[in-house]
Design a protein around this motif. Structure first.
Motif, PDB file in Angstrom:
ATOM      1  N   ILE A 196       7.889   3.964   2.769  1.00 22.50           N
ATOM      2  CA  ILE A 196       7.169   4.176   1.517  1.00 22.50           C
ATOM      3  C   ILE A 196       8.019   3.816   0.308  1.00 22.50           C
ATOM      4  CG2 ILE A 196       5.777   6.001   2.560  1.00 22.50           C
ATOM      5  CD1 ILE A 196       7.455   8.037   0.990  1.00 22.50           C
ATOM      6  N   GLY A 197       9.256   3.342   0.543  1.00 21.17           N
ATOM      7  CA  GLY A 197      10.093   2.919  -0.561  1.00 21.17           C
ATOM      8  C   GLY A 197      10.676   4.053  -1.366  1.00 21.17           C
ATOM      9  N   LEU A 198      10.792   5.233  -0.775  1.00 24.09           N
ATOM     10  CA  LEU A 198      11.375   6.365  -1.498  1.00 24.09           C
ATOM     11  C   LEU A 198      12.840   6.088  -1.800  1.00 24.09           C
ATOM     12  CD1 LEU A 198      10.846   9.267  -2.531  1.00 24.09           C
ATOM     13  CD2 LEU A 198      11.756  10.088  -0.342  1.00 24.09           C
TER      14      LEU A 198
ATOM     15  N   THR B  23       0.822  -1.218   0.000  1.00 29.26           N
ATOM     16  CA  THR B  23       0.000   0.000   0.000  1.00 29.26           C
ATOM     17  C   THR B  23       0.853   1.263   0.000  1.00 29.26           C
ATOM     18  OG1 THR B  23      -0.115  -0.001   2.426  1.00 29.26           O
ATOM     19  CG2 THR B  23      -1.844  -1.185   1.239  1.00 29.26           C
ATOM     20  N   SER B  24       2.164   1.127  -0.274  1.00 27.49           N
ATOM     21  CA  SER B  24       3.061   2.281  -0.135  1.00 27.49           C
ATOM     22  C   SER B  24       2.999   3.241  -1.313  1.00 27.49           C
ATOM     23  CB  SER B  24       4.503   1.802   0.048  1.00 27.49           C
ATOM     24  OG  SER B  24       4.959   1.163  -1.129  1.00 27.49           O
TER      25      SER B  24
ATOM     26  N   ARG C  66       3.799   7.228  -1.373  1.00 27.80           N
ATOM     27  CA  ARG C  66       5.017   7.695  -2.033  1.00 27.80           C
ATOM     28  C   ARG C  66       4.678   8.791  -3.030  1.00 27.80           C
ATOM     29  NH1 ARG C  66       6.758   3.139  -3.333  1.00 27.80           N
ATOM     30  NH2 ARG C  66       6.038   2.973  -5.464  1.00 27.80           N
ATOM     31  N   GLU C  67       3.590   8.622  -3.755  1.00 23.06           N
ATOM     32  CA  GLU C  67       3.175   9.646  -4.716  1.00 23.06           C
ATOM     33  C   GLU C  67       2.797  10.935  -3.992  1.00 23.06           C
ATOM     34  OE1 GLU C  67       0.015   7.788  -6.773  1.00 23.06           O
ATOM     35  OE2 GLU C  67       1.301   6.380  -7.866  1.00 23.06           O
TER      36      GLU C  67
ATOM     37  N   GLU D 250      14.005  19.285  -2.609  1.00 25.64           N
ATOM     38  CA  GLU D 250      13.622  18.783  -1.291  1.00 25.64           C
ATOM     39  C   GLU D 250      13.640  17.258  -1.273  1.00 25.64           C
ATOM     40  OE1 GLU D 250      10.749  22.550   0.001  1.00 25.64           O
ATOM     41  OE2 GLU D 250       9.900  20.743  -0.908  1.00 25.64           O
ATOM     42  N   LEU D 251      13.248  16.641  -2.384  1.00 25.94           N
ATOM     43  CA  LEU D 251      13.311  15.181  -2.467  1.00 25.94           C
ATOM     44  C   LEU D 251      14.758  14.693  -2.375  1.00 25.94           C
ATOM     45  CD1 LEU D 251      10.654  14.270  -5.187  1.00 25.94           C
ATOM     46  CD2 LEU D 251      10.727  13.434  -2.826  1.00 25.94           C
ATOM     47  N   GLU D 252      15.660  15.431  -3.015  1.00 22.39           N
ATOM     48  CA  GLU D 252      17.076  15.074  -2.917  1.00 22.39           C
ATOM     49  C   GLU D 252      17.537  15.105  -1.467  1.00 22.39           C
ATOM     50  OE1 GLU D 252      20.012  16.362  -6.191  1.00 22.39           O
ATOM     51  OE2 GLU D 252      18.500  17.955  -6.171  1.00 22.39           O
ATOM     52  N   VAL D 253      17.178  16.168  -0.772  1.00 25.16           N
ATOM     53  CA  VAL D 253      17.571  16.305   0.629  1.00 25.16           C
ATOM     54  C   VAL D 253      16.899  15.219   1.472  1.00 25.16           C
ATOM     55  CG1 VAL D 253      17.484  17.789   2.660  1.00 25.16           C
ATOM     56  CG2 VAL D 253      17.991  18.777   0.415  1.00 25.16           C
ATOM     57  N   PHE D 254      15.644  14.926   1.164  1.00 23.46           N
ATOM     58  CA  PHE D 254      14.910  13.892   1.895  1.00 23.46           C
ATOM     59  C   PHE D 254      15.627  12.544   1.773  1.00 23.46           C
ATOM     60  CE2 PHE D 254      10.513  11.689   2.348  1.00 23.46           C
ATOM     61  CZ  PHE D 254      10.766  11.456   3.695  1.00 23.46           C
TER      62      PHE D 254
END
Length: 226
Positions: free
Chosen positions: A219-221, A150-151, A155-156, A166-170
């Motif tokens: 969430i598998g990011l 269900t991730s 994730r989306e 921000e995703l890079e930093v995350f």
């Protein structure tokens, strides 16, 4: 200056006394209560509303993990900041405590100054989890951190909430890197990294970096370690 109000949650009387002596000697700390078991810890924390609860994991009646979950876990309207103090050879307990809502942890044999500074750090709303420890925990619990079926929607949602930078930093946070390491990797200043981290936590409704690390893997990011 208003002192930081501390609740001591520890089943060993000698340890409680030692903590109380150490904390009371600090001009910016005030011990407001002591709990000898997890049920009492929850009751006193809800009654006294301390700035920080110093929580042992192994306690009678209700263990520190469940007490932490009731005080700072998902769905708690006014979470209490929890600093877990435990032994490092029980990584599984530390992992579960962090998932339950703890803002960080220290070892029981940590120097007194480190323990006092840890309380101040957590009271400021910051997480107390060294990057190296983050990497170790992730390495030990990669299986638990793998995404569930269900991730994908989650994730989306996260990806949509954050900018590409921000995703890079995350992802860097999820890898357990410090602000200085992230700055060096992305060729930006440490202050800029701090700004990004604050934005990420605010956008995702996370309390601290500990929650960010767990969310990113859940969430598998980022892929779990092999």
């Amino acid at each position: 200056m208003t002192p930081i109000r501390v609740l001591i949650c520890e089943d060993q009387a000698l340890v409680r006394t030692g903590y109380a002596t150490i904390f009371s000697a600090q001009p910016d700390l005030a011990v407001v209560g002591e709990a000898a078991d997890g049920r009492e810890a929850v009751r006193l924390a809800q009654q006294l509303r301390p700035d920080v609860a110093v929580m042992d994991i192994r306690m009678p009646i209700l263990d520190g993990i469940e007490a932490t979950r009731r005080l700072a876990g998902p769905g708690v309207d006014e979470p209490v900041k929890i600093l877990v103090v435990t032994t490092f050879n029980v990584d599984a307990y530390v992992y579960e405590a962090l998932r339950a809502g703890a803002s960080g942890f220290l070892l029981k044999d940590a120097p007194h100054g480190q323990l006092v500074d840890g309380i101040r750090t957590v009271a400021r709303g910051e997480s107390l989890l060294a990057p190296a420890v983050t990497r170790r925990l992730i390495g030990h619990f990669a299986e638990r951190l793998r995404p569930t079926d269900t991730s994908a929607p989650a994730r989306e949602t996260v990806s949509a909430a954050l900018t590409s930078r921000e995703l890079e930093v995350f992802r860097q946070i999820a890898a357990g890197r410090s602000n200085a390491e992230i700055a060096a990797e992305l060729l930006i200043s440490v202050e800029t990294v701090k700004t990004y981290v604050s934005r990420i936590l605010a956008k995702l409704g996370l309390r601290d970096r500990v929650q960010a690390v767990i969310l990113a893997y859940r969430i598998g990011l980022v892929p779990g370690p092999r």
